[in-house]
Structures are given as structure tokens and as C-alpha cells.
Design a protein around this motif. Structure first.
Motif, PDB file in Angstrom:
ATOM      1  N   ALA A 297       0.820  -1.217   0.000  1.00 19.44           N
ATOM      2  CA  ALA A 297       0.000   0.000   0.000  1.00 19.44           C
ATOM      3  C   ALA A 297       0.852   1.265   0.000  1.00 19.44           C
ATOM      4  O   ALA A 297       0.467   2.280  -0.596  1.00 19.44           O
ATOM      5  N   SER A 298       1.994   1.213   0.651  1.00 20.76           N
ATOM      6  CA  SER A 298       2.826   2.417   0.764  1.00 20.76           C
ATOM      7  C   SER A 298       3.740   2.628  -0.435  1.00 20.76           C
ATOM      8  O   SER A 298       4.178   3.749  -0.699  1.00 20.76           O
ATOM      9  N   ARG A 299       4.034   1.559  -1.183  1.00 23.39           N
ATOM     10  CA  ARG A 299       5.001   1.668  -2.283  1.00 23.39           C
ATOM     11  C   ARG A 299       4.347   1.838  -3.653  1.00 23.39           C
ATOM     12  O   ARG A 299       5.028   2.138  -4.621  1.00 23.39           O
ATOM     13  N   VAL A 300       3.045   1.612  -3.738  1.00 24.40           N
ATOM     14  CA  VAL A 300       2.340   1.775  -5.013  1.00 24.40           C
ATOM     15  C   VAL A 300       1.491   3.042  -4.933  1.00 24.40           C
ATOM     16  O   VAL A 300       0.743   3.241  -3.974  1.00 24.40           O
ATOM     17  N   ASN A 301       1.578   3.893  -5.940  1.00 22.77           N
ATOM     18  CA  ASN A 301       0.912   5.187  -5.892  1.00 22.77           C
ATOM     19  C   ASN A 301      -0.566   5.126  -6.271  1.00 22.77           C
ATOM     20  O   ASN A 301      -1.300   6.071  -6.016  1.00 22.77           O
ATOM     21  N   ASP A 302      -0.998   4.062  -6.901  1.00 22.64           N
ATOM     22  CA  ASP A 302      -2.387   3.968  -7.333  1.00 22.64           C
ATOM     23  C   ASP A 302      -3.331   3.992  -6.133  1.00 22.64           C
ATOM     24  O   ASP A 302      -3.160   3.203  -5.195  1.00 22.64           O
ATOM     25  N   PRO A 366       7.522  -0.697  -7.486  1.00 26.67           N
ATOM     26  CA  PRO A 366       8.647  -0.229  -8.308  1.00 26.67           C
ATOM     27  C   PRO A 366       9.735  -1.298  -8.422  1.00 26.67           C
ATOM     28  O   PRO A 366      10.254  -1.795  -7.423  1.00 26.67           O
ATOM     29  N   GLY A 367      10.051  -1.665  -9.655  1.00 30.07           N
ATOM     30  CA  GLY A 367      11.107  -2.645  -9.911  1.00 30.07           C
ATOM     31  C   GLY A 367      10.668  -4.095  -9.814  1.00 30.07           C
ATOM     32  O   GLY A 367      11.457  -4.994 -10.144  1.00 30.07           O
ATOM     33  N   ALA A 368       9.423  -4.366  -9.398  1.00 31.29           N
ATOM     34  CA  ALA A 368       8.990  -5.753  -9.205  1.00 31.29           C
ATOM     35  C   ALA A 368       8.866  -6.503 -10.523  1.00 31.29           C
ATOM     36  O   ALA A 368       9.286  -7.660 -10.636  1.00 31.29           O
ATOM     37  N   ARG A 369       8.290  -5.858 -11.545  1.00 29.30           N
ATOM     38  CA  ARG A 369       8.126  -6.529 -12.835  1.00 29.30           C
ATOM     39  C   ARG A 369       9.483  -6.892 -13.438  1.00 29.30           C
ATOM     40  O   ARG A 369       9.663  -7.994 -13.969  1.00 29.30           O
ATOM     41  N   GLU A 370      10.416  -5.966 -13.370  1.00 28.81           N
ATOM     42  CA  GLU A 370      11.745  -6.231 -13.907  1.00 28.81           C
ATOM     43  C   GLU A 370      12.433  -7.366 -13.151  1.00 28.81           C
ATOM     44  O   GLU A 370      13.089  -8.222 -13.753  1.00 28.81           O
ATOM     45  N   ALA A 371      12.261  -7.376 -11.825  1.00 28.88           N
ATOM     46  CA  ALA A 371      12.883  -8.435 -11.020  1.00 28.88           C
ATOM     47  C   ALA A 371      12.267  -9.791 -11.329  1.00 28.88           C
ATOM     48  O   ALA A 371      12.974 -10.805 -11.393  1.00 28.88           O
ATOM     49  N   LEU A 372      10.953  -9.837 -11.524  1.00 24.47           N
ATOM     50  CA  LEU A 372      10.295 -11.100 -11.871  1.00 24.47           C
ATOM     51  C   LEU A 372      10.722 -11.571 -13.257  1.00 24.47           C
ATOM     52  O   LEU A 372      10.936 -12.771 -13.474  1.00 24.47           O
ATOM     53  N   ALA A 373      10.863 -10.630 -14.188  1.00 18.65           N
ATOM     54  CA  ALA A 373      11.303 -11.001 -15.530  1.00 18.65           C
ATOM     55  C   ALA A 373      12.729 -11.531 -15.513  1.00 18.65           C
ATOM     56  O   ALA A 373      13.065 -12.497 -16.207  1.00 18.65           O
ATOM     57  N   ALA A 374      13.572 -10.922 -14.702  1.00 18.69           N
ATOM     58  CA  ALA A 374      14.963 -11.368 -14.610  1.00 18.69           C
ATOM     59  C   ALA A 374      15.082 -12.725 -13.940  1.00 18.69           C
ATOM     60  O   ALA A 374      16.021 -13.478 -14.190  1.00 18.69           O
ATOM     61  N   ARG A 375      14.098 -13.031 -13.104  1.00 18.01           N
ATOM     62  CA  ARG A 375      14.124 -14.319 -12.408  1.00 18.01           C
ATOM     63  C   ARG A 375      13.870 -15.483 -13.344  1.00 18.01           C
ATOM     64  O   ARG A 375      14.271 -16.610 -13.081  1.00 18.01           O
ATOM     65  N   GLY A 376      13.177 -15.225 -14.456  1.00 14.02           N
ATOM     66  CA  GLY A 376      12.848 -16.287 -15.393  1.00 14.02           C
ATOM     67  C   GLY A 376      11.501 -16.896 -15.081  1.00 14.02           C
ATOM     68  O   GLY A 376      10.807 -16.478 -14.148  1.00 14.02           O
ATOM     69  N   PRO A 377      11.079 -17.904 -15.847  1.00 14.04           N
ATOM     70  CA  PRO A 377       9.766 -18.508 -15.634  1.00 14.04           C
ATOM     71  C   PRO A 377       9.682 -19.226 -14.292  1.00 14.04           C
ATOM     72  O   PRO A 377      10.661 -19.786 -13.803  1.00 14.04           O
ATOM     73  N   GLY A 378       8.485 -19.203 -13.709  1.00 18.05           N
ATOM     74  CA  GLY A 378       8.263 -19.872 -12.437  1.00 18.05           C
ATOM     75  C   GLY A 378       8.109 -21.370 -12.621  1.00 18.05           C
ATOM     76  O   GLY A 378       8.156 -21.894 -13.737  1.00 18.05           O
ATOM     77  N   PRO A 379       7.910 -22.104 -11.513  1.00 17.17           N
ATOM     78  CA  PRO A 379       7.801 -23.570 -11.595  1.00 17.17           C
ATOM     79  C   PRO A 379       6.629 -24.039 -12.432  1.00 17.17           C
ATOM     80  O   PRO A 379       6.724 -25.037 -13.142  1.00 17.17           O
ATOM     81  N   VAL A 380       5.485 -23.316 -12.375  1.00 21.99           N
ATOM     82  CA  VAL A 380       4.337 -23.717 -13.178  1.00 21.99           C
ATOM     83  C   VAL A 380       4.643 -23.563 -14.660  1.00 21.99           C
ATOM     84  O   VAL A 380       4.371 -24.457 -15.473  1.00 21.99           O
ATOM     85  N   ALA A 381       5.216 -22.412 -15.020  1.00 18.18           N
ATOM     86  CA  ALA A 381       5.564 -22.185 -16.427  1.00 18.18           C
ATOM     87  C   ALA A 381       6.599 -23.187 -16.914  1.00 18.18           C
ATOM     88  O   ALA A 381       6.534 -23.677 -18.051  1.00 18.18           O
ATOM     89  N   ARG A 382       7.565 -23.517 -16.057  1.00 18.24           N
ATOM     90  CA  ARG A 382       8.581 -24.501 -16.462  1.00 18.24           C
ATOM     91  C   ARG A 382       7.967 -25.869 -16.667  1.00 18.24           C
ATOM     92  O   ARG A 382       8.311 -26.585 -17.617  1.00 18.24           O
TER      93      ARG A 382
END
Length: 406
Positions: A297-302, A366-382
Motif C-alpha cells: 500500500a505504501s510503495r504503489v501510488n495507485d 517499483p522494480g517488481a516486474r523487472e525483477a520477476l522477468a529477470a528471475r525467469g519462468p516460475g515452476p508452473v511455467a517450467r
């Protein structure tokens, strides 16, 4: 402190705390309900298997909600509120009553409790209402209360007609959290809180069984075989656990001594079997879950995300505090479950959906989408990619195989 500053801290805290509480809940439901289930159904796994079924439905629901866009949640609050009101109307006329409260709709092998999804509906609907009006900038508090206050009052009155004070208090927590985040003047906030306390006092006075609960809360040992029985047995269970408990499955109170050991008083069985260490670990998990929600709640401006996240924290953490407080004897018994831990599918499914929504919001930090993308696919996707069903990962794997075959 560097760990707390990472973009995926909230995301992993929500996943980790939710998973641990759900797993612990399944384990404790099996332990707490096994004796009574064996006596009534000739199998010790009856209530555990039902809870396991709801968990098997709830975990995919949580995963789906974590992938849904914000717009879905903004729109979902309106039909969910309408369905909740319809369900509460059905409860008033044809609902099943137990222990003085009329909360359930009997649908064969299961009981549906409409007041549980009403919590999620109120949080989403209220957050969207306030977020839409806040878009234009600073607005008058009078505009905030219509239709939020009448809508909350309708839901609360319908729940109160079913004589469910505990759920009414949770709905009030959600409402107050929305007003607090949106910045309602402190004088108005205090006035609404005073009116709510007065209404709760009137509800307690006019219902003899609630008045007896308050009396048993203040002096449980004076009527240990009557109205104070459940409170006394819960305190005995907690005290018997000591520092590290009697051991998993070794509770004595579940042998028909403690009423509703698998639901309202499962925290007492947990304290008896896992001791003070186990109870403090559970409290810490709820604390971390609440911290993660407030961090989102504190880190997202929406404004919608801020309001909805705070409402979810007020709901889940507030309900946990009320339940634990009743078990240890510092609050009156209200009959509301411990989120993710107590038995009950009607409570478990909306809670997991709400946590999935928080995960979706955490991905917008902030930065969460980029961090998830850098992590690669999750176990379900794999797993899907290995079956040839995944998206880009599967295509890349097939392309690589084709190149290799040439």
C-alpha cells in the motif's frame, strides 16, 4: 535492512507466510478434528479431507488472482457485493442457525456462509468508490460517505439480523481502514467509531447469550461448567503446552473437552501441541503478512491499490487478532475463525483470493516486474514448457530441438 528494500520483498513475504499458515492450518485441522470426526463419521479424516478440498480449490484461485489485472478487481467488487447481499437475504429467511447465530446456507454436504465473501466484496467495492472520487484531487469527506456508508450499513445490518456480531466487527474494521487511508478527518473518524461501539454495546445488551459471553469473558472461572466452559478449556489447553508443546497430535483437549477445537478455538490446540514457540511463530507470520500488505500500500501510488491493500490487511490481521484474543482470554468470544488456519471453506476461499490479489498488487511495486522477468519462468511455467504447453519457453525449447535435429 537491504533485504527489506528489495522490490520483491512483499511478493515473497505474502507467498511464504500464506503457504506456511495454510500448511499449518491443514495439519492442525487434521489433529484437532480427528477424534470428533472418528466418533461421528467413523473416519478421522472427514473434516480434514473437506478442508483439503477447499485448499486444493483455493490455491489455484490464489494463483489466478495473482495474475489478474487491477481493472478486474475494480469491477469485481460490484457483482460480489450484489451476490453477497442476495446470499445474506437467503440466510435471513432460510438459513441454518447454530449456537445462536444464523450464518449458513445448507447446500448438501457443505455449508455456505455469505458473510465471508461479503468481506472481500466490501473491500473491493469501497476501495473502487473512494479511488474514483479521489482522482479529481482533494475532495470533501461528505462525498466519501455516500454511498459507502449506506452500503456498509446494509451489509452490516443484514449480518446482524443473523446475530453474527463477530463478522459485523470485521466489516467495521474494513470500513474504518478505508476511511483512514483516504484521509477522513479525525473528528469524523472518532464519531463513526463511537457510533459503532454504541451499536455493538446495544447488540450485546439485547441478546442474552451475548451478555452471557461478556460475563463469561470477565469471570470465566466463576462459571467454568456453564457459559465460561469454552474459555476455561481453551486456557487450560494453552497452559498445558508450556514452552514447546506436548507434541503434534498429542492434545488432550481435543478429546471432546474443548468445543469447536477445529474452528474457533484451533489456536488453543495449536498452543497445546506446539507450545509458546508455536503460537509466537504463528503471530509472527500474521505480523509479516500484515507488514507485506502495508508495504504494498505504501510503495504503489495507485489509490485503488492503496485502499484495497489496507482493507485486506485490516480484514485478515484484524480477524486474527480478534480470534487469538478470544482464545487467550483478553477479548470476548465472537465465533470468527483464524484466517487460513481454522476449518471452513467459506472463509478459506475468499481469504486466498484476497491474498492472490495482494500478490497481483505486489507485482506493481517499483522494480517488481523487472525483477520477476529477470528471475525467469516460475515452476508452473517450467512444468508447462516441459509438456509443450507453455508460451515462449515452450516455443524456444521446440525451436532449439528443431535446430539440433537439423
Amino acid at each position: 535492512m537491504d533485504l527489506l528494500d528489495r522490490p520483491l520483498t512483499s511478493y515473497y513475504l505474502i507467498i511464504g507466510c500464506s503457504s506456511l499458515l495454510l500448511a499449518l492450518g491443514l495439519m492442525m485441522v487434521l489433529s484437532a478434528s480427528s477424534i470428533e470426526a472418528l466418533q461421528e463419521t467413523e473416519t478421522p479424516f472427514y473434516w480434514f479431507l473437506k478442508q483439503l478440498l477447499f485448499a486444493a480449490l483455493g490455491v489455484p484461485l490464489m494463483w489466478v488472482c495473482s495474475r489478474l489485472p487491477q481493472r478486474f478487481f475494480r469491477l469485481a467488487g460490484y457483482p460480489l457485493m450484489a451476490l453477497s447481499i442476495l446470499g445474506l437475504l437467503i440466510v435471513i429467511f432460510v438459513g441454518t442457525s447454530q449456537l445462536g447465530a444464523q450464518r449458513w446456507i445448507d447446500i448438501g454436504p457443505f455449508y455456505l456462509q455469505p458473510s465471508e465473501p461479503a468481506k472481500l466484496g466490501l473491500a473491493l467495492w469501497g476501495a473502487d468508490l473512494l479511488a474514483r472520487r479521489a482522482r479529481a484531487g482533494r475532495i470533501e469527506w461528505r462525498q466519501l460517505l455516500i454511498p459507502l456508508m449506506p452500503g456498509t450499513a446494509i451489509i452490516a445490518i443484514m449480518v446482524m439480523l443473523g446475530r453474527d456480531l463477530g463478522t459485523t466487527l470485521v466489516l467495521l474494521l474494513i470500513f474504518l481502514a478505508l476511511l483512514w487511508v483516504v484521509g477522513v478527518p479525525l473528528r469524523l473518524f472518532a464519531g463513526i467509531l463511537a457510533v459503532a461501539v454504541l451499536a455493538a454495546a446495544i447488540m450485546i445488551i439485547v441478546e442474552p447469550y451475548r451478555l452471557a459471553r461478556v460475563s463469561s469473558f470477565l469471570f470465566p472461572w466463576e462459571d467454568a461448567q456453564g457459559d465460561g466452559y469454552q474459555s476455561v478449556q481453551g486456557q487450560i489447553a494453552m497452559g498445558s503446552g508450556g514452552w514447546f508443546g506436548l507434541g503434534l497430535g498429542s492434545s488432550r483437549q481435543k478429546w471432546s473437552w474443548l468445543p469447536h477445537a477445529e474452528s474457533d478455538f484451533i489456536f488453543a490446540i495449536l498452543g497445546e501441541e506446539l507450545g509458546l514457540a508455536g503460537t509466537l511463530a504463528v503471530v509472527a507470520l500474521y505480523g509479516l503478512l500484515g507488514y507485506a500488505g502495508l508495504r504494498v500500500a505504501s510503495r504503489v501510488n495507485d489509490p485503488f491499490i492503496r485502499l484495497a491493500s489496507a482493507a485486506m490487511v485490516a480484514w485478515i490481521a484484524g480477524q486474527a487478532i480478534v480470534n487469538i484474543g478470544a482464545v487467550i482470554g483478553v477479548l470476548p468470544i465472537t465465533g470468527i475463525p483464524l484466517p487460513l488456519v481454522s476449518y471452513g471453506g467459506s472463509a478459506l476461499l475468499p481469504t486466498l483470493a484476497a491474498l492472490g490479489m495482494l500478490l497481483s498488487f505486489a507485482r506493481r511495486e517499483p522494480g517488481a516486474r523487472e525483477a520477476l522477468a529477470a528471475r525467469g519462468p516460475g515452476p508452473v511455467a517450467r512444468a508447462l514448457s516441459w509438456l509443450g504447453l507453455g508460451g515462449p519457453a515452450a516455443k524456444n525449447r521446440r525451436a532449439g530441438r528443431a535446430t539440433h535435429n537439423r
